[in-house]
Design a protein around this motif. Structure first.
Motif, mmCIF file in Angstrom:
data_model
loop_
_atom_site.group_PDB
_atom_site.id
_atom_site.type_symbol
_atom_site.label_atom_id
_atom_site.label_comp_id
_atom_site.label_asym_id
_atom_site.label_seq_id
_atom_site.Cartn_x
_atom_site.Cartn_y
_atom_site.Cartn_z
ATOM 1 N N ARG A 163 -11.896 -6.247 -0.832
ATOM 2 C CA ARG A 163 -10.650 -6.706 -1.460
ATOM 3 C C ARG A 163 -11.100 -7.155 -2.792
ATOM 4 N NH1 ARG A 163 -6.537 -7.707 -2.938
ATOM 5 N NH2 ARG A 163 -4.978 -9.189 -2.216
ATOM 6 N N LEU B 25 -5.139 0.573 -6.144
ATOM 7 C CA LEU B 25 -4.373 0.582 -4.832
ATOM 8 C C LEU B 25 -4.148 1.994 -4.265
ATOM 9 C CD1 LEU B 25 -1.185 -1.076 -6.614
ATOM 10 C CD2 LEU B 25 -2.576 -2.057 -4.888
ATOM 11 N N PHE C 33 1.756 0.594 0.461
ATOM 12 C CA PHE C 33 0.625 0.176 -0.215
ATOM 13 C C PHE C 33 -0.344 -0.695 0.563
ATOM 14 C CE2 PHE C 33 1.201 1.749 -4.666
ATOM 15 C CZ PHE C 33 2.602 1.925 -4.531
ATOM 16 N N GLY C 34 -1.664 -0.375 0.438
ATOM 17 C CA GLY C 34 -2.933 -1.231 0.831
ATOM 18 C C GLY C 34 -2.517 -2.502 -0.086
ATOM 19 N N TYR D 13 10.584 -1.759 -5.480
ATOM 20 C CA TYR D 13 9.649 -2.492 -4.874
ATOM 21 C C TYR D 13 9.437 -3.865 -5.132
ATOM 22 C CZ TYR D 13 7.456 2.174 -3.288
ATOM 23 O OH TYR D 13 7.311 3.135 -2.952
ATOM 24 N N GLN E 299 6.736 -7.285 -5.816
ATOM 25 C CA GLN E 299 5.265 -7.207 -5.888
ATOM 26 C C GLN E 299 5.073 -8.882 -6.181
ATOM 27 O OE1 GLN E 299 3.108 -5.321 -8.485
ATOM 28 N NE2 GLN E 299 1.084 -5.383 -7.254
ATOM 29 N N LYS F 84 -0.503 -9.647 -5.234
ATOM 30 C CA LYS F 84 -0.279 -8.795 -3.743
ATOM 31 C C LYS F 84 0.203 -7.608 -4.217
ATOM 32 C CE LYS F 84 -0.848 -12.339 -0.835
ATOM 33 N NZ LYS F 84 -1.954 -12.516 -0.285
ATOM 34 N N SER F 85 0.219 -6.470 -3.041
ATOM 35 C CA SER F 85 0.517 -5.251 -3.300
ATOM 36 C C SER F 85 1.922 -4.810 -3.183
ATOM 37 C CB SER F 85 -0.260 -4.145 -2.399
ATOM 38 O OG SER F 85 0.159 -4.613 -1.183
ATOM 39 N N PRO F 86 2.466 -3.989 -3.898
ATOM 40 C CA PRO F 86 3.825 -3.658 -3.879
ATOM 41 C C PRO F 86 4.463 -3.348 -2.732
ATOM 42 C CG PRO F 86 2.949 -2.507 -5.620
ATOM 43 C CD PRO F 86 1.832 -3.033 -4.886
#
Lengths: 115, 110
Positions: free
Chosen positions: A9, A91, A106-107, B36, B38, B42-44
């Motif tokens: 992470r 990403l 997405f991760g 998207y 976001q 955090k990720s989209p």
């Protein structure tokens, strides 16, 4: 359905050291992408895989970056040696394909800090 | 070079108002368009996509596409503080690889 899993992470390394990121896409997603996202910017594509084949890697700095997707599932992205400017969020994303309506999942991303 | 432009904001709207987010693109051959969301750190996550001219509605979200003018917008009705995030526009053309804008920061204040 499990999402796209990335690890680690967070990663802090000294410049000139190597680093690797790992990604496990959603089961059944043939297309896998690695993106780089700098603060305040949108994601920028580094490389795209169709199964195990890298089909778009024109934006990958090949002198220091490498990627692989053995067996067309998991993928790793490596930087060797890392530079200060590589600090960003990396990403991974996957999709069923590249059709009109195929959006990405997405991760959680790997936040890399190079000191 | 294909470009996707978004005002970085922040766009600030009161709770309950309509938030309007805009995106313009340079490639006339673009075929599909994605929004998207976001959250910070955090990720989209994909909200919706559109590929035909006109409006597409999904709950409180409406995407609007005008290919002649090369813009796509996202309307959020009855904005909530939980909608506060960065909204990324992504445009997919013949290469099938989306190009992302830099995103617009939305702040919904109570």
């Amino acid at each position: 359905e499990a999402g796209v899993v990335q690890s680690p992470r967070y990663k802090i390394i000294e410049k000139k050291q190597p680093v690797a990121f790992w990604c496990n896409p959603i089961s059944g997603h043939n297309t896998l992408y690695w993106y780089l996202q700098n603060l305040g910017q949108g994601p920028e594509l580094l490389i795209r895989y169709e199964n195990e084949e890298a089909v778009d890697d024109s934006q990958l700095p090949k002198d220091r970056f490498s990627a692989e997707r053995l067996k067309g599932v998991d993928s790793t992205l490596k930087i060797q040696p890392a530079e200060l400017g590589d600090s960003a969020v990396y990403l991974c994303a996957s999709s069923h394909g590249t059709g009109e309506g195929d959006g990405y999942t997405f991760g959680s991303g790997t936040r890399l800090t190079v000191v | 070079q294909k470009e996707v432009e978004q005002n970085s904001g922040p766009l600030s709207v009161p709770e309950g108002a309509i938030a309007s987010l805009n995106c313009t693109y340079s490639d006339r051959g673009s075929q599909s368009f994605f929004w998207y969301r976001q959250y910070s750190g955090k990720s989209p996550e994909l909200i919706m996509f559109i590929y035909s001219n006109g409006d597409k509605e999904d709950g409180r979200f409406t995407a609007q596409l005008n290919k002649a003018s090369q813009y796509v917008s996202l309307l959020i009705r009855d904005s909530q503080p939980s909608d506060s995030a960065t909204y990324l526009c992504a445009v997919k053309g013949g290469s099938y690889i989306p190009t992302f804008g830099r995103g617009t920061s939305l702040i919904v204040h109570p």
